[in-house]
Design a protein around this motif. Structure first.
Motif, PDB file in Angstrom:
ATOM      1  N   VAL A 123       0.792  -1.234   0.000  1.00 49.12           N
ATOM      2  CA  VAL A 123       0.000   0.000   0.000  1.00 49.12           C
ATOM      3  C   VAL A 123       0.826   1.286   0.000  1.00 49.12           C
ATOM      4  O   VAL A 123       0.613   2.139  -0.840  1.00 49.12           O
ATOM      5  CB  VAL A 123      -1.004   0.002   1.178  1.00 49.12           C
ATOM      6  N   PRO A 124       1.718   1.511   0.964  1.00 51.45           N
ATOM      7  CA  PRO A 124       2.346   2.838   1.088  1.00 51.45           C
ATOM      8  C   PRO A 124       3.569   3.030   0.195  1.00 51.45           C
ATOM      9  O   PRO A 124       4.439   2.163   0.113  1.00 51.45           O
ATOM     10  CB  PRO A 124       2.751   2.890   2.563  1.00 51.45           C
ATOM     11  N   TRP A 125       3.595   4.209  -0.446  1.00 54.26           N
ATOM     12  CA  TRP A 125       4.715   4.594  -1.296  1.00 54.26           C
ATOM     13  C   TRP A 125       4.972   6.072  -1.095  1.00 54.26           C
ATOM     14  O   TRP A 125       4.039   6.867  -1.071  1.00 54.26           O
ATOM     15  CB  TRP A 125       4.398   4.329  -2.772  1.00 54.26           C
ATOM     16  N   ALA A 126       6.213   6.475  -0.933  1.00 54.98           N
ATOM     17  CA  ALA A 126       6.541   7.894  -0.776  1.00 54.98           C
ATOM     18  C   ALA A 126       7.942   8.155  -1.299  1.00 54.98           C
ATOM     19  O   ALA A 126       8.815   7.280  -1.242  1.00 54.98           O
ATOM     20  CB  ALA A 126       6.453   8.310   0.685  1.00 54.98           C
ATOM     21  N   ARG A 127       8.125   9.363  -1.826  1.00 52.58           N
ATOM     22  CA  ARG A 127       9.448   9.786  -2.295  1.00 52.58           C
ATOM     23  C   ARG A 127       9.619  11.248  -1.919  1.00 52.58           C
ATOM     24  O   ARG A 127       8.803  12.097  -2.289  1.00 52.58           O
ATOM     25  CB  ARG A 127       9.580   9.609  -3.793  1.00 52.58           C
ATOM     26  N   ALA A 128      10.693  11.529  -1.199  1.00 50.81           N
ATOM     27  CA  ALA A 128      10.977  12.895  -0.756  1.00 50.81           C
ATOM     28  C   ALA A 128      10.984  13.847  -1.944  1.00 50.81           C
ATOM     29  O   ALA A 128      11.538  13.543  -3.001  1.00 50.81           O
ATOM     30  CB  ALA A 128      12.314  12.949  -0.032  1.00 50.81           C
ATOM     31  N   GLY A 129      10.342  14.986  -1.758  1.00 52.22           N
ATOM     32  CA  GLY A 129      10.313  16.005  -2.795  1.00 52.22           C
ATOM     33  C   GLY A 129       9.358  15.713  -3.938  1.00 52.22           C
ATOM     34  O   GLY A 129       9.198  16.542  -4.834  1.00 52.22           O
ATOM     35  N   VAL A 130       8.716  14.559  -3.938  1.00 57.16           N
ATOM     36  CA  VAL A 130       7.818  14.164  -5.032  1.00 57.16           C
ATOM     37  C   VAL A 130       6.385  14.013  -4.531  1.00 57.16           C
ATOM     38  O   VAL A 130       5.487  14.720  -4.953  1.00 57.16           O
ATOM     39  CB  VAL A 130       8.288  12.860  -5.713  1.00 57.16           C
ATOM     40  N   GLY A 131       6.164  13.044  -3.635  1.00 56.51           N
ATOM     41  CA  GLY A 131       4.815  12.816  -3.145  1.00 56.51           C
ATOM     42  C   GLY A 131       4.668  11.486  -2.460  1.00 56.51           C
ATOM     43  O   GLY A 131       5.651  10.796  -2.181  1.00 56.51           O
ATOM     44  N   ALA A 132       3.412  11.136  -2.201  1.00 53.77           N
ATOM     45  CA  ALA A 132       3.087   9.868  -1.559  1.00 53.77           C
ATOM     46  C   ALA A 132       1.879   9.266  -2.261  1.00 53.77           C
ATOM     47  O   ALA A 132       1.021   9.971  -2.788  1.00 53.77           O
ATOM     48  CB  ALA A 132       2.794  10.075  -0.081  1.00 53.77           C
ATOM     49  N   VAL A 133       1.824   7.921  -2.255  1.00 57.80           N
ATOM     50  CA  VAL A 133       0.765   7.176  -2.929  1.00 57.80           C
ATOM     51  C   VAL A 133       0.330   6.036  -2.024  1.00 57.80           C
ATOM     52  O   VAL A 133       1.156   5.397  -1.376  1.00 57.80           O
ATOM     53  CB  VAL A 133       1.272   6.589  -4.272  1.00 57.80           C
ATOM     54  N   ALA A 134      -0.976   5.762  -2.005  1.00 58.51           N
ATOM     55  CA  ALA A 134      -1.517   4.563  -1.370  1.00 58.51           C
ATOM     56  C   ALA A 134      -2.267   3.794  -2.442  1.00 58.51           C
ATOM     57  O   ALA A 134      -3.073   4.364  -3.174  1.00 58.51           O
ATOM     58  CB  ALA A 134      -2.459   4.927  -0.231  1.00 58.51           C
ATOM     59  N   THR A 135      -1.972   2.496  -2.584  1.00 58.73           N
ATOM     60  CA  THR A 135      -2.668   1.647  -3.542  1.00 58.73           C
ATOM     61  C   THR A 135      -3.264   0.475  -2.779  1.00 58.73           C
ATOM     62  O   THR A 135      -2.546  -0.323  -2.205  1.00 58.73           O
ATOM     63  CB  THR A 135      -1.749   1.189  -4.688  1.00 58.73           C
ATOM     64  N   GLN A 136      -4.601   0.431  -2.714  1.00 56.77           N
ATOM     65  CA  GLN A 136      -5.263  -0.579  -1.902  1.00 56.77           C
ATOM     66  C   GLN A 136      -6.447  -1.177  -2.627  1.00 56.77           C
ATOM     67  O   GLN A 136      -6.537  -1.060  -3.833  1.00 56.77           O
ATOM     68  CB  GLN A 136      -5.679  -0.007  -0.553  1.00 56.77           C
ATOM     69  N   ALA A 137      -7.352  -1.817  -1.885  1.00 60.17           N
ATOM     70  CA  ALA A 137      -8.430  -2.657  -2.407  1.00 60.17           C
ATOM     71  C   ALA A 137      -7.735  -3.845  -3.074  1.00 60.17           C
ATOM     72  O   ALA A 137      -6.971  -4.525  -2.403  1.00 60.17           O
ATOM     73  CB  ALA A 137      -9.382  -1.891  -3.309  1.00 60.17           C
ATOM     74  N   ALA A 138      -7.912  -4.083  -4.343  1.00 64.83           N
ATOM     75  CA  ALA A 138      -7.150  -5.121  -5.035  1.00 64.83           C
ATOM     76  C   ALA A 138      -5.858  -4.456  -5.506  1.00 64.83           C
ATOM     77  O   ALA A 138      -5.625  -4.260  -6.690  1.00 64.83           O
ATOM     78  CB  ALA A 138      -7.950  -5.692  -6.194  1.00 64.83           C
ATOM     79  N   THR A 178     -11.567  -2.518  -9.501  1.00 67.15           N
ATOM     80  CA  THR A 178     -11.381  -3.152  -8.186  1.00 67.15           C
ATOM     81  C   THR A 178     -10.290  -2.457  -7.380  1.00 67.15           C
ATOM     82  O   THR A 178      -9.909  -2.938  -6.318  1.00 67.15           O
ATOM     83  CB  THR A 178     -11.010  -4.637  -8.341  1.00 67.15           C
ATOM     84  N   ARG A 179      -9.798  -1.333  -7.857  1.00 67.29           N
ATOM     85  CA  ARG A 179      -8.655  -0.656  -7.227  1.00 67.29           C
ATOM     86  C   ARG A 179      -9.065   0.637  -6.535  1.00 67.29           C
ATOM     87  O   ARG A 179     -10.030   1.296  -6.917  1.00 67.29           O
ATOM     88  CB  ARG A 179      -7.609  -0.301  -8.269  1.00 67.29           C
ATOM     89  N   GLN A 180      -8.232   1.010  -5.560  1.00 70.01           N
ATOM     90  CA  GLN A 180      -8.301   2.327  -4.930  1.00 70.01           C
ATOM     91  C   GLN A 180      -6.885   2.868  -4.873  1.00 70.01           C
ATOM     92  O   GLN A 180      -5.971   2.164  -4.456  1.00 70.01           O
ATOM     93  CB  GLN A 180      -8.841   2.256  -3.504  1.00 70.01           C
ATOM     94  N   LEU A 181      -6.710   4.118  -5.284  1.00 68.81           N
ATOM     95  CA  LEU A 181      -5.419   4.779  -5.191  1.00 68.81           C
ATOM     96  C   LEU A 181      -5.624   6.204  -4.714  1.00 68.81           C
ATOM     97  O   LEU A 181      -6.575   6.872  -5.133  1.00 68.81           O
ATOM     98  CB  LEU A 181      -4.707   4.827  -6.552  1.00 68.81           C
ATOM     99  N   GLY A 182      -4.742   6.635  -3.843  1.00 72.00           N
ATOM    100  CA  GLY A 182      -4.721   8.020  -3.397  1.00 72.00           C
ATOM    101  C   GLY A 182      -3.335   8.583  -3.632  1.00 72.00           C
ATOM    102  O   GLY A 182      -2.336   7.886  -3.449  1.00 72.00           O
ATOM    103  N   VAL A 183      -3.262   9.839  -4.061  1.00 71.90           N
ATOM    104  CA  VAL A 183      -1.993  10.472  -4.414  1.00 71.90           C
ATOM    105  C   VAL A 183      -1.948  11.875  -3.831  1.00 71.90           C
ATOM    106  O   VAL A 183      -2.941  12.600  -3.869  1.00 71.90           O
ATOM    107  CB  VAL A 183      -1.853  10.572  -5.958  1.00 71.90           C
ATOM    108  N   VAL A 184      -0.793  12.261  -3.296  1.00 73.59           N
ATOM    109  CA  VAL A 184      -0.561  13.650  -2.895  1.00 73.59           C
ATOM    110  C   VAL A 184       0.843  14.031  -3.347  1.00 73.59           C
ATOM    111  O   VAL A 184       1.764  13.209  -3.324  1.00 73.59           O
ATOM    112  CB  VAL A 184      -0.725  13.859  -1.373  1.00 73.59           C
ATOM    113  N   THR A 185       0.979  15.255  -3.833  1.00 73.31           N
ATOM    114  CA  THR A 185       2.290  15.743  -4.253  1.00 73.31           C
ATOM    115  C   THR A 185       2.963  16.473  -3.100  1.00 73.31           C
ATOM    116  O   THR A 185       2.317  16.873  -2.131  1.00 73.31           O
ATOM    117  CB  THR A 185       2.168  16.703  -5.454  1.00 73.31           C
ATOM    118  N   ALA A 186       4.257  16.686  -3.234  1.00 78.73           N
ATOM    119  CA  ALA A 186       5.006  17.386  -2.194  1.00 78.73           C
ATOM    120  C   ALA A 186       4.525  18.820  -2.011  1.00 78.73           C
ATOM    121  O   ALA A 186       4.711  19.403  -0.950  1.00 78.73           O
ATOM    122  CB  ALA A 186       6.503  17.362  -2.512  1.00 78.73           C
TER     123      ALA A 186
END
Length: 109
Positions: free
Chosen positions: A37-52, A87-95
């Protein structure tokens, strides 16, 4: 199905503009959810990929953001060829605090 038997995952992506930090947190009854699920990169953003969830989508979304895509563009490009997108859920935020989310029509309430 009783409420106690539902399989639920909750996640959040956030950017602290004052501190210049991004992050992702996740809670789930699934083991090793932190590897998907959790993904993040300094200066870029963060992502969550869940459900399937598909772990590769987190890295791909971060690459899109790093290349200048908006959160909406990143989500669109990551899911473009995915036959299981509903069947997917994704959330994204930028830096810099821009955010986007996708919840497929076949995700559980």
């Amino acid at each position: 199905m009783s409420l106690g038997m539902r399989k639920s995952t909750f996640s959040i992506v956030a950017a602290d503009l004052e501190a210049g930090e991004v992050g992702c947190a996740v809670q789930s009854r699934y083991f090793s959810v932190g590897s998907v699920v959790p993904w993040a990169r300094a200066g870029v953003g963060a992502v969550a990929t869940q459900a399937a969830g598909v772990a590769a989508f987190g890295a791909r979304a971060l690459e899109e953001l790093a290349g200048g895509s908006t959160p909406e563009q990143a989500l669109e490009r990551v899911l473009a060829d995915d036959e299981g997108r509903e069947t997917r859920q994704l959330g994204v935020v930028t830096a810099d605090g821009r955010a986007g989310a996708f919840t497929g029509s076949q995700c559980l309430d």
